[in-house]
Design a protein around this motif. Structure first.
Motif, PDB file in Angstrom:
ATOM      1  N   THR A 161       0.824  -1.219   0.000  1.00 42.45           N
ATOM      2  CA  THR A 161       0.000   0.000   0.000  1.00 42.45           C
ATOM      3  C   THR A 161       0.856   1.266   0.000  1.00 42.45           C
ATOM      4  O   THR A 161       0.362   2.350  -0.283  1.00 42.45           O
ATOM      5  CB  THR A 161      -0.918   0.034   1.246  1.00 42.45           C
ATOM      6  OG1 THR A 161      -0.096  -0.160   2.406  1.00 42.45           O
ATOM      7  CG2 THR A 161      -1.983  -1.060   1.192  1.00 42.45           C
ATOM      8  N   ARG A 162       2.132   1.135   0.331  1.00 41.29           N
ATOM      9  CA  ARG A 162       2.976   2.340   0.431  1.00 41.29           C
ATOM     10  C   ARG A 162       3.337   2.876  -0.953  1.00 41.29           C
ATOM     11  O   ARG A 162       3.574   2.097  -1.871  1.00 41.29           O
ATOM     12  CB  ARG A 162       4.270   2.025   1.186  1.00 41.29           C
ATOM     13  CG  ARG A 162       4.002   1.704   2.636  1.00 41.29           C
ATOM     14  CD  ARG A 162       5.287   1.622   3.427  1.00 41.29           C
ATOM     15  NE  ARG A 162       5.052   0.778   4.588  1.00 41.29           N
ATOM     16  CZ  ARG A 162       5.839  -0.216   4.983  1.00 41.29           C
ATOM     17  NH1 ARG A 162       6.960  -0.469   4.334  1.00 41.29           N
ATOM     18  NH2 ARG A 162       5.533  -0.932   6.034  1.00 41.29           N
ATOM     19  N   SER A 163       3.422   4.192  -1.052  1.00 39.38           N
ATOM     20  CA  SER A 163       3.688   4.783  -2.371  1.00 39.38           C
ATOM     21  C   SER A 163       5.148   4.615  -2.789  1.00 39.38           C
ATOM     22  O   SER A 163       5.468   4.694  -3.979  1.00 39.38           O
ATOM     23  CB  SER A 163       3.286   6.253  -2.395  1.00 39.38           C
ATOM     24  OG  SER A 163       3.978   6.920  -1.378  1.00 39.38           O
ATOM     25  N   ASP A 164       6.052   4.335  -1.837  1.00 42.15           N
ATOM     26  CA  ASP A 164       7.459   4.154  -2.236  1.00 42.15           C
ATOM     27  C   ASP A 164       7.756   2.706  -2.639  1.00 42.15           C
ATOM     28  O   ASP A 164       8.867   2.380  -3.030  1.00 42.15           O
ATOM     29  CB  ASP A 164       8.415   4.582  -1.111  1.00 42.15           C
ATOM     30  CG  ASP A 164       8.305   3.694   0.131  1.00 42.15           C
ATOM     31  OD1 ASP A 164       7.459   2.760   0.144  1.00 42.15           O
ATOM     32  OD2 ASP A 164       9.059   3.935   1.089  1.00 42.15           O
ATOM     33  N   SER A 166       7.946   0.061  -0.796  1.00 43.57           N
ATOM     34  CA  SER A 166       8.769  -0.724   0.137  1.00 43.57           C
ATOM     35  C   SER A 166       8.038  -1.975   0.649  1.00 43.57           C
ATOM     36  O   SER A 166       8.675  -2.915   1.110  1.00 43.57           O
ATOM     37  CB  SER A 166       9.237   0.141   1.316  1.00 43.57           C
ATOM     38  OG  SER A 166       8.117   0.736   1.934  1.00 43.57           O
ATOM     39  N   ASP A 167       6.702  -1.994   0.566  1.00 43.18           N
ATOM     40  CA  ASP A 167       5.981  -3.205   0.993  1.00 43.18           C
ATOM     41  C   ASP A 167       5.415  -3.968  -0.209  1.00 43.18           C
ATOM     42  O   ASP A 167       4.463  -4.738  -0.073  1.00 43.18           O
ATOM     43  CB  ASP A 167       4.867  -2.858   1.991  1.00 43.18           C
ATOM     44  CG  ASP A 167       3.858  -1.871   1.424  1.00 43.18           C
ATOM     45  OD1 ASP A 167       4.109  -1.311   0.320  1.00 43.18           O
ATOM     46  OD2 ASP A 167       2.814  -1.650   2.058  1.00 43.18           O
TER      47      ASP A 167
END
Ligand code: PMV
Length: 340
Positions: A161-164, A166-167
């Protein structure tokens, strides 16, 4: 022969076939998908890639099955190497030598195994000792589905769900030995056309124009959960039904894209019909078909039904041959080929 002499390394990965498809990204730059997907990494087929960074070299070179490659595929490899160089803080250009033991761009997911092997080889050659999770995040940037080929067996690529991003990575769900009776009979279709539009562009056209895309997205989290449960319980009829339901949903979205995306030939459609007929005859799902953005059809079944199914599918006009594949291993470092 060493596995990681300074500046050079080699890595091997196998293609995967998606049981739940990745089709559409919310962030094209980071290859962040709209939905999670699930795949099986296959045995027997593999891409081997050797990378050597060389001081004094002015350009990257990419060789595929012994021949120098230019154009868009070379640009993609250079872009990928630039990421690795950036992460490692090096500037050297490289020779990338890759080979597939199956026909490249034949619709058997050579880009997935190819970019996964490139991720493993390039990072090691650059002196980076990355975890499989990081490798999967890197491979994703070359070709989304490549992130799943880092692992063997049954693999889930979590959308995150993270915009970067990382997940957003692949994770192994069940190992290659989880379900020894499960096999993939691949019907290799004669004259399968090569993709007119690259998947990355085609899927975004589906996101933008297919009236069924939003509905599919609503269904997917539930379907992923059910499919993982069927795999866990080794529930074959349930798995086959879900795999076909998903494949039909994917195909429907492709066919209702404007302009329509049609990856199948008349022969592929005869294979789908033959599987439906086999299931009808048995009174339950004894096999489940799926296909990617290509004409070949993967049909999952149990070992006890494999011989009959191969005969049935092999007799269809336009089917060149069938392959019998099983869940296979994840990526691994291999010795550098001689002379490299
Ligand atoms: O990884 P790409 O960009 O080649 O896209 C692959 C898309 C499908 O193969 C159709 C589905 C999937 O999840 O592998």
């Amino acid at each position: 022969m060493s596995v990681g002499s300074p500046g050079a390394a080699a890595y091997e990965c196998s293609p995967n076939i998606a049981l739940i498809k990745y089709w559409g990204v919310r962030d094209p730059r980071r290859t962040l998908p709209w939905n999670s997907s699930v795949s099986v990494t296959l045995d027997r087929l593999r891409s081997r890639t050797a990378v050597r960074f060389e001081g004094g070299r002015s350009e990257d070179e990419f060789r595929l099955d012994g021949a120098a490659v230019g154009g868009r595929p070379l640009d993609d490899v250079i872009e990928f190497l630039d990421r690795v160089r950036g992460a490692a803080g090096i500037r050297e250009r490289a020779v990338v030598d890759s080979s597939n033991n199956f026909q490249t761009a034949s619709g058997l997911a050579s880009s997935a195994s190819g970019f996964a092997a490139l991720a493993g080889a390039a990072t090691r050659a650059a002196g980076l000792n990355w975890s499989d999770r990081r490798l999967s995040q890197l491979a994703r940037l070359g070709s989304g589905s490549a992130c799943r080929s880092i692992y063997g067996g049954f693999v889930e690529w979590r959308r995150g769900t993270r915009s970067d991003g990382s997940d957003c990575y692949a994770r192994p769900v069940f190992g290659e030995d989880h379900w020894p009776e499960l096999v993939d009979v691949v019907a290799i279709v004669k004259g399968a056309p090569t993709k007119p539009v690259r998947s990355a562009a085609a899927m975004q056209s589906s996101v933008a124009t297919s009236p069924g895309y939003a509905h599919r997205q609503k269904e997917l989290p539930g379907r992923v959960r059910k499919l993982l449960r069927a795999l866990r319980d080794r529930d074959a009829p349930r798995l086959f039904d879900l795999v076909m339901e998903e494949c039909d949903s994917f195909r429907d979205v492709c066919e209702t894209t404007d302009p329509p995306l049609d990856y199948l030939t008349a022969t592929s459609r005869s294979v789908l019909a033959a599987v439906r007929a086999e299931n009808e005859r048995a009174g339950r799902a004894v096999a489940g078909y799926t296909h990617d953005a290509g004409a070949h059809v993967h049909v999952f079944t149990l070992t006890k039904s494999a011989a009959r199914l191969r005969r049935r599918l092999g007799s269809i006009e336009g089917v060149d041959r069938t392959l019998l594949l099983r869940p296979g291993p994840g990526g691994r470092a291999i010795p550098l080929p001689r002379g490299r």
